[in-house]
Design an enzyme around this catalytic site. Structure first.
Site, PDB file in Angstrom:
ATOM      1  N   CYS A  42      39.731  34.490  45.359  1.00  0.00           N
ATOM      2  CA  CYS A  42      39.317  35.166  44.134  1.00  0.00           C
ATOM      3  C   CYS A  42      40.323  34.877  43.021  1.00  0.00           C
ATOM      4  O   CYS A  42      41.500  34.634  43.276  1.00  0.00           O
ATOM      5  CB  CYS A  42      39.216  36.673  44.382  1.00  0.00           C
ATOM      6  SG  CYS A  42      38.600  37.588  42.940  1.00  0.00           S
ATOM      7  N   ASP A  44      41.494  36.945  41.017  1.00  0.00           N
ATOM      8  CA  ASP A  44      42.308  38.142  40.776  1.00  0.00           C
ATOM      9  C   ASP A  44      43.804  37.809  40.680  1.00  0.00           C
ATOM     10  O   ASP A  44      44.351  37.112  41.542  1.00  0.00           O
ATOM     11  CB  ASP A  44      42.067  39.139  41.926  1.00  0.00           C
ATOM     12  CG  ASP A  44      42.578  40.530  41.595  1.00  0.00           C
ATOM     13  OD1 ASP A  44      43.793  40.664  41.332  1.00  0.00           O
ATOM     14  OD2 ASP A  44      41.774  41.473  41.595  1.00  0.00           O
ATOM     15  N   ARG A  46      46.286  39.456  41.282  1.00  0.00           N
ATOM     16  CA  ARG A  46      47.145  40.023  42.330  1.00  0.00           C
ATOM     17  C   ARG A  46      47.094  39.225  43.631  1.00  0.00           C
ATOM     18  O   ARG A  46      47.731  39.600  44.620  1.00  0.00           O
ATOM     19  CB  ARG A  46      46.728  41.474  42.590  1.00  0.00           C
ATOM     20  CG  ARG A  46      46.882  42.363  41.367  1.00  0.00           C
ATOM     21  CD  ARG A  46      46.120  43.651  41.538  1.00  0.00           C
ATOM     22  NE  ARG A  46      44.679  43.417  41.644  1.00  0.00           N
ATOM     23  CZ  ARG A  46      43.777  44.378  41.864  1.00  0.00           C
ATOM     24  NH1 ARG A  46      44.175  45.630  42.022  1.00  0.00           N
ATOM     25  NH2 ARG A  46      42.495  44.081  41.925  1.00  0.00           N
ATOM     26  N   HIS A  98      39.563  39.825  49.154  1.00  0.00           N
ATOM     27  CA  HIS A  98      40.670  40.801  49.067  1.00  0.00           C
ATOM     28  C   HIS A  98      40.130  42.198  48.793  1.00  0.00           C
ATOM     29  O   HIS A  98      39.065  42.356  48.196  1.00  0.00           O
ATOM     30  CB  HIS A  98      41.654  40.389  47.972  1.00  0.00           C
ATOM     31  CG  HIS A  98      41.084  40.468  46.581  1.00  0.00           C
ATOM     32  ND1 HIS A  98      41.306  41.541  45.742  1.00  0.00           N
ATOM     33  CD2 HIS A  98      40.275  39.626  45.899  1.00  0.00           C
ATOM     34  CE1 HIS A  98      40.680  41.338  44.598  1.00  0.00           C
ATOM     35  NE2 HIS A  98      40.044  40.180  44.660  1.00  0.00           N
ATOM     36  N   CYS A 101      38.485  44.218  45.161  1.00  0.00           N
ATOM     37  CA  CYS A 101      37.905  43.114  44.381  1.00  0.00           C
ATOM     38  C   CYS A 101      36.928  43.665  43.327  1.00  0.00           C
ATOM     39  O   CYS A 101      35.987  44.383  43.651  1.00  0.00           O
ATOM     40  CB  CYS A 101      37.178  42.131  45.306  1.00  0.00           C
ATOM     41  SG  CYS A 101      36.554  40.670  44.426  1.00  0.00           S
TER      42      CYS A 101
HETATM   43 CO    CO Z   1      38.434  39.729  43.521  1.00  0.00          CO
END
Ligand code: CO
Length: 201
Positions: A42, A44, A46, A98, A101
């Site tokens: 992803c 993301d 993080r 994750h 999400c």
């Molecule tokens: Co995500």
């Protein structure tokens, strides 16, 4: 927030540190890459793949998008698969979802945006296909966690059914496909059981 000038300064300091540790470091990387892993994850912020796996530049070939989808019609993702498997002959594909999400949350919250969005719509469809199982989970965070897992398994299957994997295996590259979930709250990767071919579950 980090200012842009700070980022450039940090980059210079990093490059100097790497050179101080190994004067040949960048020259060696410039000669080419031979990663053993393709990471599909992803976007993301993080979940930075090299950092959470503690792998160095050159060790991970990476594709990232919202909610780590592997769609047959996504030319970008399919090009990454083809290059990694057929040119670099990477033997391991990791699909990593994750917890927490945002794409998964949007699909679960049934926002009209998610239905209209050509990307998130795939997650809404996945959710609908598993509606009974998800409805039986009372705790919202657990329901989201399960949809994260179901999505990883679905994408592992999509990798397994891709032309790139078929062709790589026909060329003699033993491709194995792995489904992982990263826990934002503890920094740990967990393996899902999906079989070497990504065809089970
Ligand atoms: Co995500």
């Amino acid at each position: 927030m980090t200012a842009l000038a700070d980022i450039l300064a940090r980059n210079r300091a990093w490059a100097e540190r790497m050179l101080a540790a190994d004067p040949e470091y960048f020259r060696a990387l410039a000669r080419g890459q031979a990663p053993q892993f393709l990471w599909i994850g992803c976007s993301d912020s993080r979940v930075p793949p090299n950092q959470i796996t503690d792998l160095a530049p050159g060790e991970l070939f990476v594709h990232r998008n919202i909610a780590n989808l592997v769609l047959p019609a996504d030319a970008s993702c399919q090009a990454v698969l083809r290059f990694a498997l057929l040119e670099l002959r990477v033997p391991h594909v990791i699909v990593c979802g994750h917890t927490g999400c945002g794409g998964i949350a949007a699909a679960l919250e049934d926002l009209s945006d998610a239905h209209a969005d050509p990307w998130l719509r795939h997650l809404v469809e996945l959710r609908d296909r598993h509606a009974a199982e998800l409805a039986a989970i009372a705790e919202p965070a657990e329901r989201a966690r399960r949809l994260v897992e179901l999505n990883v398994l679905e994408q592992v299957r999509n990798v397994g059914e891709s032309a790139a994997v078929r062709e790589a295996r026909a060329m003699g590259t033993p491709v194995s496909i792995h489904g992982w979930v990263y826990g934002i709250e503890d920094g740990l990767l967990r393996e899902l059981a999906c079989g070497a071919n990504g065809a089970t579950i």
